[in-house]
Design an enzyme around this catalytic site. Structure first.
Site, PDB file in Angstrom:
ATOM      1  N   GLU A  23      -5.631  -5.288  10.315  1.00  9.48           N
ATOM      2  CA  GLU A  23      -4.659  -4.223  10.531  1.00  9.48           C
ATOM      3  C   GLU A  23      -4.965  -3.493  11.835  1.00  9.48           C
ATOM      4  O   GLU A  23      -5.811  -2.588  11.859  1.00  9.48           O
ATOM      5  CB  GLU A  23      -4.737  -3.218   9.373  1.00  9.48           C
ATOM      6  CG  GLU A  23      -4.367  -3.818   8.039  1.00  9.48           C
ATOM      7  CD  GLU A  23      -3.633  -2.818   7.166  1.00  9.48           C
ATOM      8  OE1 GLU A  23      -2.509  -3.132   6.762  1.00  9.48           O
ATOM      9  OE2 GLU A  23      -4.156  -1.717   6.941  1.00  9.48           O
ATOM     10  N   ASN A  36       0.877  -1.181   0.000  1.00  8.35           N
ATOM     11  CA  ASN A  36       0.000   0.000   0.000  1.00  8.35           C
ATOM     12  C   ASN A  36       0.905   1.219   0.000  1.00  8.35           C
ATOM     13  O   ASN A  36       1.500   1.555   1.022  1.00  8.35           O
ATOM     14  CB  ASN A  36      -0.890  -0.015   1.251  1.00  8.35           C
ATOM     15  CG  ASN A  36      -1.701   1.261   1.387  1.00  8.35           C
ATOM     16  OD1 ASN A  36      -1.827   2.031   0.433  1.00  8.35           O
ATOM     17  ND2 ASN A  36      -2.248   1.496   2.571  1.00  8.35           N
ATOM     18  N   TRP A  37       0.984   1.848  -1.166  1.00  7.19           N
ATOM     19  CA  TRP A  37       1.908   2.984  -1.291  1.00  7.19           C
ATOM     20  C   TRP A  37       1.346   4.268  -0.681  1.00  7.19           C
ATOM     21  O   TRP A  37       2.046   5.283  -0.625  1.00  7.19           O
ATOM     22  CB  TRP A  37       2.254   3.219  -2.768  1.00  7.19           C
ATOM     23  CG  TRP A  37       3.229   2.225  -3.330  1.00  7.19           C
ATOM     24  CD1 TRP A  37       3.673   1.070  -2.728  1.00  7.19           C
ATOM     25  CD2 TRP A  37       3.878   2.286  -4.602  1.00  7.19           C
ATOM     26  NE1 TRP A  37       4.561   0.420  -3.559  1.00  7.19           N
ATOM     27  CE2 TRP A  37       4.706   1.141  -4.716  1.00  7.19           C
ATOM     28  CE3 TRP A  37       3.839   3.185  -5.664  1.00  7.19           C
ATOM     29  CZ2 TRP A  37       5.491   0.888  -5.843  1.00  7.19           C
ATOM     30  CZ3 TRP A  37       4.614   2.930  -6.789  1.00  7.19           C
ATOM     31  CH2 TRP A  37       5.433   1.796  -6.876  1.00  7.19           C
ATOM     32  N   LYS A  38       0.080   4.218  -0.279  1.00  2.57           N
ATOM     33  CA  LYS A  38      -0.565   5.417   0.299  1.00  2.57           C
ATOM     34  C   LYS A  38      -0.368   6.611  -0.637  1.00  2.57           C
ATOM     35  O   LYS A  38      -0.383   6.448  -1.843  1.00  2.57           O
ATOM     36  CB  LYS A  38      -0.022   5.690   1.703  1.00  2.57           C
ATOM     37  CG  LYS A  38      -0.033   4.434   2.571  1.00  2.57           C
ATOM     38  CD  LYS A  38       0.160   4.699   4.018  1.00  2.57           C
ATOM     39  CE  LYS A  38       0.304   3.379   4.762  1.00  2.57           C
ATOM     40  NZ  LYS A  38       0.082   3.492   6.176  1.00  2.57           N
ATOM     41  N   GLY A  72       2.040   2.151  10.571  1.00  5.84           N
ATOM     42  CA  GLY A  72       2.953   3.282  10.409  1.00  5.84           C
ATOM     43  C   GLY A  72       3.616   3.714  11.709  1.00  5.84           C
ATOM     44  O   GLY A  72       4.237   4.772  11.768  1.00  5.84           O
ATOM     45  N   GLU A 123      -6.887   4.424   7.632  1.00  9.29           N
ATOM     46  CA  GLU A 123      -6.690   5.863   7.361  1.00  9.29           C
ATOM     47  C   GLU A 123      -7.926   6.460   6.708  1.00  9.29           C
ATOM     48  O   GLU A 123      -8.263   7.620   6.956  1.00  9.29           O
ATOM     49  CB  GLU A 123      -5.423   6.065   6.502  1.00  9.29           C
ATOM     50  CG  GLU A 123      -4.171   5.849   7.346  1.00  9.29           C
ATOM     51  CD  GLU A 123      -2.949   5.365   6.586  1.00  9.29           C
ATOM     52  OE1 GLU A 123      -2.924   5.485   5.343  1.00  9.29           O
ATOM     53  OE2 GLU A 123      -2.022   4.848   7.236  1.00  9.29           O
ATOM     54  N   SER A 166       3.112  -2.336  10.243  1.00 10.21           N
ATOM     55  CA  SER A 166       4.572  -2.340  10.437  1.00 10.21           C
ATOM     56  C   SER A 166       5.202  -3.705  10.155  1.00 10.21           C
ATOM     57  O   SER A 166       6.191  -4.076  10.793  1.00 10.21           O
ATOM     58  CB  SER A 166       4.929  -1.840  11.835  1.00 10.21           C
ATOM     59  OG  SER A 166       4.441  -0.515  12.016  1.00 10.21           O
ATOM     60  N   GLY A 225       2.711  -1.240   4.239  1.00 11.31           N
ATOM     61  CA  GLY A 225       2.787   0.182   3.923  1.00 11.31           C
ATOM     62  C   GLY A 225       4.224   0.606   3.667  1.00 11.31           C
ATOM     63  O   GLY A 225       4.761   0.421   2.574  1.00 11.31           O
ATOM     64  N   GLY A 226       4.857   1.151   4.689  1.00 12.29           N
ATOM     65  CA  GLY A 226       6.199   1.722   4.554  1.00 12.29           C
ATOM     66  C   GLY A 226       7.196   0.839   3.820  1.00 12.29           C
ATOM     67  O   GLY A 226       7.902   1.307   2.912  1.00 12.29           O
ATOM     68  N   HIS A 238      -9.467   0.945   4.520  1.00  5.92           N
ATOM     69  CA  HIS A 238      -8.205   1.118   5.262  1.00  5.92           C
ATOM     70  C   HIS A 238      -8.469   2.033   6.458  1.00  5.92           C
ATOM     71  O   HIS A 238      -9.266   2.971   6.371  1.00  5.92           O
ATOM     72  CB  HIS A 238      -7.148   1.730   4.344  1.00  5.92           C
ATOM     73  CG  HIS A 238      -5.784   1.716   4.943  1.00  5.92           C
ATOM     74  ND1 HIS A 238      -5.370   2.668   5.847  1.00  5.92           N
ATOM     75  CD2 HIS A 238      -4.754   0.850   4.792  1.00  5.92           C
ATOM     76  CE1 HIS A 238      -4.136   2.396   6.216  1.00  5.92           C
ATOM     77  NE2 HIS A 238      -3.735   1.296   5.590  1.00  5.92           N
TER      78      HIS A 238
HETATM   79  C1  PEP Z   1      -0.845  -0.073   5.759  1.00  3.36           C
HETATM   80  O1  PEP Z   1      -0.798   1.056   5.281  1.00  3.36           O
HETATM   81  O2  PEP Z   1      -1.773  -0.823   5.468  1.00  3.36           O
HETATM   82  C2  PEP Z   1       0.235  -0.485   6.670  1.00  3.36           C
HETATM   83  C3  PEP Z   1       0.174  -1.669   7.207  1.00  3.36           C
HETATM   84  O3  PEP Z   1       1.248   0.416   6.852  1.00  3.36           O
HETATM   85  P1  PEP Z   1       2.664   0.119   7.585  1.00  3.36           P
HETATM   86  O4  PEP Z   1       3.170  -1.186   7.028  1.00  3.36           O
HETATM   87  O5  PEP Z   1       3.519   1.278   7.215  1.00  3.36           O
HETATM   88  O6  PEP Z   1       2.371   0.018   9.048  1.00  3.36           O
END
Ligand code: PEP
Length: 255
Positions: A170, A13-15, A176, A100, A216, A237-238, A98
């Site tokens: 999640e 997930n590049w957000k 994040g 967010e 994470s 994500g990251g 998601h």
């Molecule tokens: C996400 O955006 O779904 C996520 C899990 O982010 P991160 O891996 O950065 O926690």
């Protein structure tokens, strides 16, 4: 539980990151690193990067997804994107609900359900996100909450359509933040989600649903998380913005 009944799926997930040119460059870097993976590899990129991502991923094992979809087919919904617009581009996956979007953009379980139905009716694979806030975990209501989120998201989804649903557990407190659920915590909640699916569709069907963990997940912790019987992949994500790290996670899922 039999993990061989379901596909392992690693989705990035590049957000709100990367321009189209940066998208092309990063996918070109990733392609050789994830080639031949024994799991499905998906990158969910911003809407404006979809075209570039699809072009760059052509001929590789990387599939492309969006990060949201509107539930109406067309009309006066300024700023929104329909499922048919996504499939017309060649998009195959979409993230729905998601945290967010739930936290910052007013997404609710009901709109998550509407988006899920719209995505499935258009032939997209829906990656439906559920998860608890830290306060809810401390209250001891995580399992109940994710079960409810899952059941509402899937209202009206047939057993046939469920084949194109992935659930991503999640925990909001892990996204994040660098704080990861332990592998046992992730497995326990994923098992509760599977039980909720079994309540509605029966155990045989529930055993075939891919349930990811996200929060994470990174190159260092992926192997342990993915070794758990109910953790069938990851939403990343990251670490999905770094070709090398993402490929280590893909390799961990391929074992
Ligand atoms: C996400 O955006 O779904 C996520 C899990 O982010 P991160 O891996 O950065 O926690």
């Amino acid at each position: 539980m039999n993990k061989t009944l379901r596909n392992a799926v690693i989705a990035g997930n590049w957000k709100m990151n990367k321009t189209p040119a940066e998208t092309t460059a990063l996918i070109n870097e990733m392609k050789p690193l994830v080639a031949g993976a024994d799991c499905d590899v998906v990158l969910c990129v911003p809407f404006v990067d979809l075209q570039a991502a699809i072009e760059a991923a052509k001929g590789s094992n990387i599939k492309i997804g969006a990060q949201n979809v509107h539930f109406e087919k067309s009309g006066a919904f300024t700023g929104e994107i329909s499922a048919d617009m996504l499939t017309a581009l060649g998009v195959e996956y979409v993230i729905i609900g998601h945290s967010e979007r739930r936290t910052y953009f007013g997404e609710t379980d009901v709109t998550v359900n509407k988006r899920t139905l719209a995505a499935l009716n258009a032939g997209l694979t829906a990656i439906v996100c559920v998860g608890e806030y830290l306060e809810q975990r401390e209250q001891g209501i995580t399992a109940e909450l994710v079960a409810m989120q899952t059941k509402i998201a899937l209202q009206g989804v047939s057993a046939e359509q469920l084949k194109k649903v992935i659930i991503a557990y999640e925990p909001v407190w892990a996204i994040g933040t660098g704080k990861t659920a332990t592998a046992d915590q992730a497995n326990e909640v994923n098992a509760a989600i599977r039980e909720a699916i079994a309540d509605v569709y029966g155990k045989d069907v529930a055993d075939t649903v891919t349930i990811q963990y996200g929060g994470s997940m990174n190159a260092a912790n992926a192997e342990e998380l993915l070794s758990k019987p109910d953790v069938d992949g990851g939403l990343i994500g990251g670490a999905s913005l770094k070709a090398q790290d993402f490929s280590v996670i893909v390799k961990a899922a391929s074992k």
